[in-house]
Design an enzyme around this catalytic site. Sequence first.
Site, PDB file in Angstrom:
ATOM      1  CE1 TYR A 151      65.908  45.927  43.196  1.00  0.00           C
ATOM      2  CE2 TYR A 151      67.636  44.375  43.771  1.00  0.00           C
ATOM      3  CZ  TYR A 151      66.372  44.903  43.983  1.00  0.00           C
ATOM      4  OH  TYR A 151      65.591  44.403  44.991  1.00  0.00           O
TER       5      TYR A 151
ATOM      6  CG  ASP B 102      57.859  36.442  54.771  1.00  0.00           C
ATOM      7  OD1 ASP B 102      58.060  35.770  53.741  1.00  0.00           O
ATOM      8  OD2 ASP B 102      58.484  37.498  55.037  1.00  0.00           O
TER       9      ASP B 102
HETATM   10  C1  FAD Z   1      57.093  46.958  56.545  1.00  0.00           C
HETATM   11  C2  FAD Z   1      57.769  45.865  55.769  1.00  0.00           C
HETATM   12  C3  FAD Z   1      58.912  46.170  55.039  1.00  0.00           C
HETATM   13  C4  FAD Z   1      59.577  45.152  54.329  1.00  0.00           C
HETATM   14  N1  FAD Z   1      60.694  45.475  53.626  1.00  0.00           N
HETATM   15  C5  FAD Z   1      61.352  44.522  52.951  1.00  0.00           C
HETATM   16  C6  FAD Z   1      62.515  44.837  52.202  1.00  0.00           C
HETATM   17  O1  FAD Z   1      62.952  45.983  52.151  1.00  0.00           O
HETATM   18  N2  FAD Z   1      63.165  43.839  51.539  1.00  0.00           N
HETATM   19  C7  FAD Z   1      62.684  42.539  51.581  1.00  0.00           C
HETATM   20  O2  FAD Z   1      63.289  41.640  50.986  1.00  0.00           O
HETATM   21  N3  FAD Z   1      61.570  42.214  52.268  1.00  0.00           N
HETATM   22  C8  FAD Z   1      60.891  43.162  52.943  1.00  0.00           C
HETATM   23  N4  FAD Z   1      59.785  42.830  53.637  1.00  0.00           N
HETATM   24  C9  FAD Z   1      59.368  41.415  53.621  1.00  0.00           C
HETATM   25  C10 FAD Z   1      58.687  40.999  52.359  1.00  0.00           C
HETATM   26  O3  FAD Z   1      57.639  41.885  52.061  1.00  0.00           O
HETATM   27  C11 FAD Z   1      58.170  39.615  52.616  1.00  0.00           C
HETATM   28  O4  FAD Z   1      59.241  38.725  52.842  1.00  0.00           O
HETATM   29  C12 FAD Z   1      57.427  38.970  51.468  1.00  0.00           C
HETATM   30  O5  FAD Z   1      56.911  39.904  50.604  1.00  0.00           O
HETATM   31  C13 FAD Z   1      56.286  38.092  51.983  1.00  0.00           C
HETATM   32  O6  FAD Z   1      55.266  38.938  52.431  1.00  0.00           O
HETATM   33  P1  FAD Z   1      54.102  38.574  53.441  1.00  0.00           P
HETATM   34  O7  FAD Z   1      52.880  39.245  52.910  1.00  0.00           O
HETATM   35  O8  FAD Z   1      54.026  37.125  53.713  1.00  0.00           O
HETATM   36  O9  FAD Z   1      54.554  39.232  54.807  1.00  0.00           O
HETATM   37  P2  FAD Z   1      54.800  40.770  55.168  1.00  0.00           P
HETATM   38  O10 FAD Z   1      55.305  41.518  54.016  1.00  0.00           O
HETATM   39  O11 FAD Z   1      55.597  40.760  56.414  1.00  0.00           O
HETATM   40  O12 FAD Z   1      53.320  41.330  55.488  1.00  0.00           O
HETATM   41  C14 FAD Z   1      52.596  41.005  56.678  1.00  0.00           C
HETATM   42  C15 FAD Z   1      51.505  42.047  56.889  1.00  0.00           C
HETATM   43  O13 FAD Z   1      50.671  41.633  57.978  1.00  0.00           O
HETATM   44  C16 FAD Z   1      50.437  42.725  58.830  1.00  0.00           C
HETATM   45  N5  FAD Z   1      50.133  42.167  60.152  1.00  0.00           N
HETATM   46  C17 FAD Z   1      50.995  41.533  60.984  1.00  0.00           C
HETATM   47  N6  FAD Z   1      50.340  41.081  62.078  1.00  0.00           N
HETATM   48  C18 FAD Z   1      49.035  41.436  61.919  1.00  0.00           C
HETATM   49  C19 FAD Z   1      47.855  41.241  62.707  1.00  0.00           C
HETATM   50  N7  FAD Z   1      47.890  40.563  63.875  1.00  0.00           N
HETATM   51  N8  FAD Z   1      46.672  41.743  62.266  1.00  0.00           N
HETATM   52  C20 FAD Z   1      46.615  42.416  61.076  1.00  0.00           C
HETATM   53  N9  FAD Z   1      47.710  42.639  60.293  1.00  0.00           N
HETATM   54  C21 FAD Z   1      48.897  42.136  60.707  1.00  0.00           C
HETATM   55  C22 FAD Z   1      51.716  43.545  58.742  1.00  0.00           C
HETATM   56  O14 FAD Z   1      51.511  44.883  59.138  1.00  0.00           O
HETATM   57  C23 FAD Z   1      52.050  43.411  57.250  1.00  0.00           C
HETATM   58  O15 FAD Z   1      51.398  44.395  56.484  1.00  0.00           O
HETATM   59  C24 FAD Z   1      59.087  43.809  54.352  1.00  0.00           C
HETATM   60  C25 FAD Z   1      57.911  43.511  55.102  1.00  0.00           C
HETATM   61  C26 FAD Z   1      57.257  44.526  55.794  1.00  0.00           C
HETATM   62  C27 FAD Z   1      55.987  44.204  56.586  1.00  0.00           C
END
Ligand code: FAD
Length: 392
Positions: free
Chosen positions: A212, A289
């Site tokens: 998309y 996540d």
């Molecule tokens: C770099 C990246 C690219 C992604 N690309 C895609 C994609 O193309 N398509 C898709 O479907 N999903 C993608 N995802 C996953 C998607 O963003 C997640 O499934 C969803 O948005 C839930 O996000 P979240 O905030 O729970 O976890 P995440 O998006 O994984 O974010 C976790 C954050 O915590 C930070 N972190 C981890 N450990 C530590 C620590 N010990 N101390 C401090 N900070 C820490 C990481 O750097 C990250 O910024 C990606 C995630 C990341 C991190």
Amino acid sequence: MHISIAGAGIAGLASAIALSQNGHSVSVFEQAARLEAIGAGLQLGPNAVRVLENLGVWSELEAQCCAPDRIRICDAISGRQLSELDLGDSFTRKFGSPYRVAHRADLINALAQSASRIADITIVNDCRITGLEPGASTCVKTLSGEAHETDLVVAADGIRSQLRAHIGLENQPRLSGETLYRALAPASDLPAGLDPDAVYLWLAPGAHVVHYRVSGGRRLNIVASIEQPADQTGWNNIASRGDVLAALPGAASALRDLLSAPASWLAWTGADLDPFTSWSRDNCVLVGDAAHASLPYLAQGAAMALEDAECLAACIGDGSGDLTAALVRYESRRQPRTARIIEESRRNAGIYHMRGPKAQARNLALRFMPGSMQMQRLAWIYASPPDNGSPR
Ligand SMILES: Cc1cc2nc3c(=O)[nH]c(=O)nc-3n(C[C@H](O)[C@H](O)[C@H](O)COP(=O)(O)OP(=O)(O)OC[C@H]3O[C@@H](n4cnc5c(N)ncnc54)[C@H](O)[C@@H]3O)c2cc1C
């Protein structure tokens, strides 16, 4: 209360905004040196858009989103359309908010911009949380040796959460046996005959492709999920056009042209978490996540992270109640819904990747079941859960 959040992804930033709206001061620690434009497209169903509206972030993001008017499900080999699901005005009226798609970086930027305007939120980049000491006042420790006292730790550190282990939860990601290839291409690379305003889902034996437009319509986001076991941890493993084309022999010419367009591809390993019930210990709680990573086959990873943020803030309120009871309330409201997302995403992988007679039967069912009936089966996702804390 003072709240420390590990991770400035979607869950971490949204939680910071939602909790600050209840009067808490929040520090967000992010291991990356800056918020990087990594990741690709994310689909934002009405349940995700609704939370962004409630958090005051939607006005920041809306112009960067694209508004698909339908989902087209096609056979990747014959090229034939099997089904069409409407995402237009009647869909928006039914669910109260629209269906949009965005680049992950645009969503992260909109959340970060909104958070930066709130005096009670501090975002600290280049700061990895390496441990924590629970207690009356919990202490988070950073890689550089600093220690910060805090009333509550929110672990928003993603599927491979380190904090999950620190609070005694040993859940490990489950590899799905798929590799997900992603690429961005100029929107002008969409082959003639394909609809620029649709989300496409192409079904092939052992694989499927979704694409998309994102970035206000300037770029195409393409993701190919291929049954190909791997075990790579990062989101940005280098891949090639040849890897993708080799996995889809016999693809219809429009799909083949599309997959040939991007100059470069990146890959990540498909993984999720088996559902588990306990998301908190002492004064630490998991969101996004870290608590319930799913395969992206219902496109609900970002939406569940946003819903968590809203629900956590609603359960904690102004912090005057019993914090342990508030955290238990949060996980009991969120766990059944996120577990169902995990399970149905896995089921979709099986359906999308069918082979032989099973694939033929699936295609027949898709052709003859009206799109409105197929959409009805997704209604539980797009309607807001009633006890999530959403004002509407
Ligand atoms: C770099 C990246 C690219 C992604 N690309 C895609 C994609 O193309 N398509 C898709 O479907 N999903 C993608 N995802 C996953 C998607 O963003 C997640 O499934 C969803 O948005 C839930 O996000 P979240 O905030 O729970 O976890 P995440 O998006 O994984 O974010 C976790 C954050 O915590 C930070 N972190 C981890 N450990 C530590 C620590 N010990 N101390 C401090 N900070 C820490 C990481 O750097 C990250 O910024 C990606 C995630 C990341 C991190």
